[in-house]
Design a protein around this motif. Structure first.
Motif, PDB file in Angstrom:
ATOM      1  N   GLY A 103       1.743  -3.773  -6.081  1.00 43.97           N
ATOM      2  CA  GLY A 103       1.196  -2.538  -5.551  1.00 43.97           C
ATOM      3  C   GLY A 103       0.737  -1.447  -6.639  1.00 43.97           C
ATOM      4  O   GLY A 103      -0.213  -0.955  -6.560  1.00 43.97           O
ATOM      5  N   TYR A 104       1.683  -1.659  -7.071  1.00 43.44           N
ATOM      6  CA  TYR A 104       1.497   0.165  -8.847  1.00 43.44           C
ATOM      7  C   TYR A 104       0.407  -1.024  -9.534  1.00 43.44           C
ATOM      8  O   TYR A 104      -0.242   0.216 -10.145  1.00 43.44           O
ATOM      9  CB  TYR A 104       2.836   0.143  -9.114  1.00 43.44           C
ATOM     10  CG  TYR A 104       2.908   0.997 -10.535  1.00 43.44           C
ATOM     11  CD1 TYR A 104       2.452   2.179 -10.587  1.00 43.44           C
ATOM     12  CD2 TYR A 104       3.226  -0.280 -11.678  1.00 43.44           C
ATOM     13  CE1 TYR A 104       2.829   2.321 -11.664  1.00 43.44           C
ATOM     14  CE2 TYR A 104       2.747   0.540 -12.870  1.00 43.44           C
ATOM     15  CZ  TYR A 104       2.026   2.697 -12.888  1.00 43.44           C
ATOM     16  OH  TYR A 104       2.104   2.944 -14.047  1.00 43.44           O
ATOM     17  N   GLN A 105       0.103  -1.410  -9.693  1.00 44.98           N
ATOM     18  CA  GLN A 105      -1.004  -2.726 -10.827  1.00 44.98           C
ATOM     19  C   GLN A 105      -2.336  -1.569 -10.335  1.00 44.98           C
ATOM     20  O   GLN A 105      -2.699  -1.211 -10.385  1.00 44.98           O
ATOM     21  CB  GLN A 105      -0.610  -4.023 -10.941  1.00 44.98           C
ATOM     22  CG  GLN A 105       0.870  -4.360 -11.898  1.00 44.98           C
ATOM     23  CD  GLN A 105       0.416  -5.962 -11.805  1.00 44.98           C
ATOM     24  OE1 GLN A 105      -0.138  -6.214 -11.678  1.00 44.98           O
ATOM     25  NE2 GLN A 105       1.326  -6.343 -13.068  1.00 44.98           N
ATOM     26  N   ALA A 114      -3.554  12.481  -7.090  1.00 45.39           N
ATOM     27  CA  ALA A 114      -4.328  13.588  -6.620  1.00 45.39           C
ATOM     28  C   ALA A 114      -5.378  12.428  -5.683  1.00 45.39           C
ATOM     29  O   ALA A 114      -5.458  12.471  -4.991  1.00 45.39           O
ATOM     30  CB  ALA A 114      -4.925  14.589  -7.303  1.00 45.39           C
ATOM     31  N   GLU A 115      -5.910  11.933  -6.811  1.00 48.37           N
ATOM     32  CA  GLU A 115      -7.097  10.638  -6.617  1.00 48.37           C
ATOM     33  C   GLU A 115      -6.600   9.594  -6.292  1.00 48.37           C
ATOM     34  O   GLU A 115      -7.214   9.379  -5.146  1.00 48.37           O
ATOM     35  CB  GLU A 115      -7.480  10.324  -8.297  1.00 48.37           C
ATOM     36  CG  GLU A 115      -8.020  11.327  -8.588  1.00 48.37           C
ATOM     37  CD  GLU A 115      -8.928  10.675  -9.770  1.00 48.37           C
ATOM     38  OE1 GLU A 115      -8.541   9.480  -9.906  1.00 48.37           O
ATOM     39  OE2 GLU A 115      -9.572  11.436 -10.857  1.00 48.37           O
ATOM     40  N   HIS A 116      -5.419   9.470  -5.754  1.00 46.81           N
ATOM     41  CA  HIS A 116      -5.035   7.905  -4.923  1.00 46.81           C
ATOM     42  C   HIS A 116      -4.927   7.796  -3.820  1.00 46.81           C
ATOM     43  O   HIS A 116      -5.032   6.634  -2.674  1.00 46.81           O
ATOM     44  CB  HIS A 116      -3.538   7.500  -4.899  1.00 46.81           C
ATOM     45  CG  HIS A 116      -2.819   8.198  -4.504  1.00 46.81           C
ATOM     46  ND1 HIS A 116      -1.466   8.824  -4.102  1.00 46.81           N
ATOM     47  CD2 HIS A 116      -1.569   6.721  -3.645  1.00 46.81           C
ATOM     48  CE1 HIS A 116      -1.085   9.591  -3.361  1.00 46.81           C
ATOM     49  NE2 HIS A 116      -1.434   8.321  -2.899  1.00 46.81           N
ATOM     50  N   TRP A 117      -5.447   9.008  -2.747  1.00 50.49           N
ATOM     51  CA  TRP A 117      -5.243   9.208  -1.909  1.00 50.49           C
ATOM     52  C   TRP A 117      -7.002   8.305  -1.683  1.00 50.49           C
ATOM     53  O   TRP A 117      -6.682   7.851  -0.025  1.00 50.49           O
ATOM     54  CB  TRP A 117      -5.592  10.215  -0.897  1.00 50.49           C
ATOM     55  CG  TRP A 117      -4.573  11.210  -1.381  1.00 50.49           C
ATOM     56  CD1 TRP A 117      -3.736  12.520  -2.433  1.00 50.49           C
ATOM     57  CD2 TRP A 117      -2.890  11.250  -0.883  1.00 50.49           C
ATOM     58  NE1 TRP A 117      -3.468  12.980  -1.897  1.00 50.49           N
ATOM     59  CE2 TRP A 117      -2.496  12.201  -1.083  1.00 50.49           C
ATOM     60  CE3 TRP A 117      -2.270  10.713   0.734  1.00 50.49           C
ATOM     61  CZ2 TRP A 117      -0.849  12.627  -0.317  1.00 50.49           C
ATOM     62  CZ3 TRP A 117      -1.178  10.595   1.348  1.00 50.49           C
ATOM     63  CH2 TRP A 117      -0.653  11.446   0.569  1.00 50.49           C
ATOM     64  N   ALA A 118      -7.131   8.110  -2.276  1.00 56.97           N
ATOM     65  CA  ALA A 118      -8.432   7.228  -1.654  1.00 56.97           C
ATOM     66  C   ALA A 118      -8.025   6.377  -1.026  1.00 56.97           C
ATOM     67  O   ALA A 118      -9.372   4.922  -0.616  1.00 56.97           O
ATOM     68  CB  ALA A 118     -10.373   7.474  -3.174  1.00 56.97           C
ATOM     69  N   LEU A 119      -7.241   5.549  -2.075  1.00 58.25           N
ATOM     70  CA  LEU A 119      -6.768   4.322  -1.962  1.00 58.25           C
ATOM     71  C   LEU A 119      -6.998   3.879  -0.057  1.00 58.25           C
ATOM     72  O   LEU A 119      -7.283   2.641   0.644  1.00 58.25           O
ATOM     73  CB  LEU A 119      -5.408   4.155  -2.339  1.00 58.25           C
ATOM     74  CG  LEU A 119      -4.812   3.045  -1.524  1.00 58.25           C
ATOM     75  CD1 LEU A 119      -4.832   1.555  -2.142  1.00 58.25           C
ATOM     76  CD2 LEU A 119      -3.245   2.933  -2.489  1.00 58.25           C
ATOM     77  N   TYR A 120      -5.717   5.027   0.563  1.00 56.66           N
ATOM     78  CA  TYR A 120      -5.620   4.688   2.329  1.00 56.66           C
ATOM     79  C   TYR A 120      -7.358   4.542   3.071  1.00 56.66           C
ATOM     80  O   TYR A 120      -7.425   4.724   4.369  1.00 56.66           O
ATOM     81  CB  TYR A 120      -5.348   5.807   2.515  1.00 56.66           C
ATOM     82  CG  TYR A 120      -4.115   5.443   1.445  1.00 56.66           C
ATOM     83  CD1 TYR A 120      -2.906   5.283   1.036  1.00 56.66           C
ATOM     84  CD2 TYR A 120      -3.076   6.821   0.644  1.00 56.66           C
ATOM     85  CE1 TYR A 120      -2.097   4.642   0.765  1.00 56.66           C
ATOM     86  CE2 TYR A 120      -2.148   7.508   0.080  1.00 56.66           C
ATOM     87  CZ  TYR A 120      -1.464   6.033  -0.059  1.00 56.66           C
ATOM     88  OH  TYR A 120      -0.383   5.523  -0.696  1.00 56.66           O
ATOM     89  N   VAL A 162       0.586  -0.930   0.486  1.00 56.97           N
ATOM     90  CA  VAL A 162       0.045  -0.167  -0.394  1.00 56.97           C
ATOM     91  C   VAL A 162       0.960   1.402  -0.116  1.00 56.97           C
ATOM     92  O   VAL A 162       0.804   2.408  -0.753  1.00 56.97           O
ATOM     93  CB  VAL A 162      -0.882   0.093   1.008  1.00 56.97           C
ATOM     94  CG1 VAL A 162      -1.595   1.372   1.650  1.00 56.97           C
ATOM     95  CG2 VAL A 162      -1.872  -1.012   0.169  1.00 56.97           C
ATOM     96  N   MET A 163       1.510   0.798   0.776  1.00 58.69           N
ATOM     97  CA  MET A 163       2.994   2.067   0.489  1.00 58.69           C
ATOM     98  C   MET A 163       3.313   2.618  -0.428  1.00 58.69           C
ATOM     99  O   MET A 163       3.100   3.633  -0.689  1.00 58.69           O
ATOM    100  CB  MET A 163       3.861   2.389   2.174  1.00 58.69           C
ATOM    101  CG  MET A 163       3.495   2.528   3.088  1.00 58.69           C
ATOM    102  SD  MET A 163       2.692   4.359   3.612  1.00 58.69           S
ATOM    103  CE  MET A 163       4.410   4.861   4.181  1.00 58.69           C
ATOM    104  N   GLU A 164       4.279   1.353  -0.859  1.00 62.77           N
ATOM    105  CA  GLU A 164       4.751   1.353  -2.364  1.00 62.77           C
ATOM    106  C   GLU A 164       3.761   1.713  -3.849  1.00 62.77           C
ATOM    107  O   GLU A 164       4.401   2.485  -4.560  1.00 62.77           O
ATOM    108  CB  GLU A 164       6.037   0.516  -2.737  1.00 62.77           C
ATOM    109  CG  GLU A 164       6.625  -0.016  -1.317  1.00 62.77           C
ATOM    110  CD  GLU A 164       7.562   1.205  -1.033  1.00 62.77           C
ATOM    111  OE1 GLU A 164       7.802   2.163  -1.902  1.00 62.77           O
ATOM    112  OE2 GLU A 164       8.443   1.404  -0.261  1.00 62.77           O
ATOM    113  N   ALA A 165       2.772   1.197  -3.357  1.00 63.42           N
ATOM    114  CA  ALA A 165       1.346   1.500  -4.740  1.00 63.42           C
ATOM    115  C   ALA A 165       1.708   3.292  -4.718  1.00 63.42           C
ATOM    116  O   ALA A 165       1.945   3.924  -6.033  1.00 63.42           O
ATOM    117  CB  ALA A 165       0.174   0.922  -4.157  1.00 63.42           C
ATOM    118  N   GLY A 166       1.519   4.170  -3.605  1.00 65.97           N
ATOM    119  CA  GLY A 166       1.794   5.846  -3.908  1.00 65.97           C
ATOM    120  C   GLY A 166       2.638   5.753  -4.205  1.00 65.97           C
ATOM    121  O   GLY A 166       2.936   7.180  -5.557  1.00 65.97           O
TER     122      GLY A 166
END
Length: 493
Positions: A261-263, A273-279, A213-217
């Protein structure tokens, strides 16, 4: 070897890829068989992404105190220990724009790269040694990845350029680490930890999911930066896609959370900017990461496991949950990638028991893996048999040596031998398959059975243990003595 190996492995990971490529050290990353299971799992990173000692409140207080000292954002980034070959403040502003967050400027330390450890001493009793997963291979990266980097929860970033490092690669590393700085400031590690069910916390699988999760972002952010500003360097996501499929098993074990994670993020979001929803709803298992599922879409089936050693001297050393990703990597050391992926895709949960004995050199393992359906368990059982047949140098069925592969009907009475280790296989129930591994003294005296409800019990029979103890060191194969246990073939010693 416990936490003492952290710096050695961290050195390897930083030089191998740092944050400018498949491996970034934002979290506290251990070599896969460093930590004890459970609260100190035989795993990789800490669940909250911090390596500092003390309680969460203590760490937060220290971080806030340091942040107060650095809160003059008008001053831009403070670089210590050297210079960066580009305008670091322009990079910092661009990262904030891409992420659409305002960051407290971290201190950036420019340091010499760490040396790559070779000839690492590996504990032959470690899970990955027993399962023949080699240590990461520095040759998997060639000469492409000469820049390392690490981010700290204490609002500090470390960049390790090396001699004659390409400026664009150095900038890619800095961007990756600045995304981690943003994650720490947004309390992403804490949010992830709070999302993990209590029964799953502290396991290898949860820790790998945390890293993913951390490295994905961070990988997604650095890739978007490279694309947005036409940086003269291969985007980090593309680098992962190119290098990962052909990497060695040990390297894949370390790179996997970055790759998957990247995939996960790339398929789900259109911008950093949208990826914050991941968390807000993160995947909490590596199976969910690989399948692209949110945390709320994942139903875990944790089950209890215990060791019943009777009057023997076997004792419980650790318990853990390895997860679908680790299971896939183990099988992938002998099977085709597609087969190992397919038979582990229906993973429901697993529990690993590690047992020790004062008079036996190697620890023993009983690994119970549960699947969604009986058909899934049967497919996995057959695949594990193929894995053991491929790996073994000799096999017995009911104590008699055989040539060739083990017939399906006889696999539960078979013992496989390879590299000084013994292996057994059994069906605990219609959805649960157990692998016994380690010294012959353990494998021949242990059995795995259901223990009411959905729990599992590993039973060491006193009579069988008495017989097995007579051949405990060294283990004896049917055709004669085997060499003392060593690291797996192809691994560093």
């Amino acid at each position: 070897m416990r936490r003492a190996s952290l710096s050695l492995v961290l050195a390897f990971l930083v030089v191998l890829a740092g944050c400018g490529a498949p491996v970034a050290d934002s979290a506290d990353v251990d070599e896969p068989d460093v930590r004890a299971d459970g609260a100190a799992a035989d795993a990789e990173p800490t669940a909250d992404g911090n390596s500092e000692q003390g309680s969460d409140d203590d760490r937060d207080e220290r971080a806030e105190d340091e942040a107060d000292e650095l809160d003059d954002s008008s001053a831009g980034l403070e670089v210590r220990g050297g210079e960066l070959p580009f305008d670091e403040n322009r990079t910092f502003e661009r990262v904030q724009e891409l992420l659409e967050v305002e960051l407290r400027p971290p201190v950036v330390y420019v340091q010499e790269p760490l040396g790559t450890p070779r000839g690492v001493e590996r504990n032959p009793s470690s899970f990955y040694a027993v399962m023949n997963v080699s240590l990461p291979d520095p040759d998997d990266t060639g000469d492409e990845l000469g820049v390392g980097g690490v981010a700290s929860a204490m609002n500090a970033v470390y960049v390790m350029p090396g001699d004659d490092a390409d400026p664009a690669e150095v900038e890619r590393v800095l961007v990756h680490e600045l995304v981690h700085a943003a994650q720490f400031q947004q309390r992403v590690p804490q949010a992830f930890h709070d999302s993990v069910p209590s029964a799953h916390q502290g396991t290898t699988d949860a820790d790998l999911a945390s890293v993913s999760v951390m490295e994905a972002g961070a990988v997604y952010g650095s890739t978007a930066y490279t694309d947005a500003y036409d940086a003269d360097v291969e985007p980090e996501g593309a680098l992962l896609e190119r290098l990962y499929p052909d990497a060695s098993p040990g390297t894949k074990l370390v790179w996997g959370p970055y790759y998957y994670g990247y995939q996960y993020v790339d398929e789900r979001y259109d911008s950093p900017a949208e990826h914050w929803a991941l968390y807000e709803d993160p995947p909490v298992t590596m199976r969910a990461v690989m399948a692209g599922d949110r945390g709320s879409e994942t139903e875990l089936e944790p089950f209890g496991v215990r060791l019943a050693a009777g009057d023997t001297n076997w004792r419980l050393a650790d318990t853990d949950t390895k997860g679908a990703f680790v299971t896939k990597q183990v099988l992938g050391t002998e099977l085709e990638a597609a087969e190992s992926r397919d038979v582990t895709s229906a993973w429901a949960y697993d529990r690993l028991v590690r047992a020790s004995h004062d008079d036996v050199d190697l620890d023993g393992y009983a690994w119970s893996i549960r699947f969604e359906t009986a058909e899934d368990a049967e497919a996995f059982d057959a695949a594990v048999t193929d894995y053991l047949d491929s790996r073994a140098t000799s096999v017995t069925v009911d104590g008699e040596s055989i040539d060739g592969d083990v017939p399906v009907a006889e696999r539960e009475t078979a013992t496989w031998y390879a590299d000084g280790y013994a292996y057994g296989l059994s069906s605990v129930d219609d959805r649960t398959v157990a692998i016994l591994a380690g010294p012959d003294a353990f494998v021949e005296s242990a059995a795995v059975e259901s223990a009411g409800r959905s729990d599992v019990r590993v039973v060491v029979d006193p009579d069988r243990d008495e017989r097995a103890s007579s051949v405990a060191a060294p283990a004896v194969e049917p055709d004669g003595p085997v060499p003392a246990a060593t690291a797996p073939r192809g691994a560093a010693p």
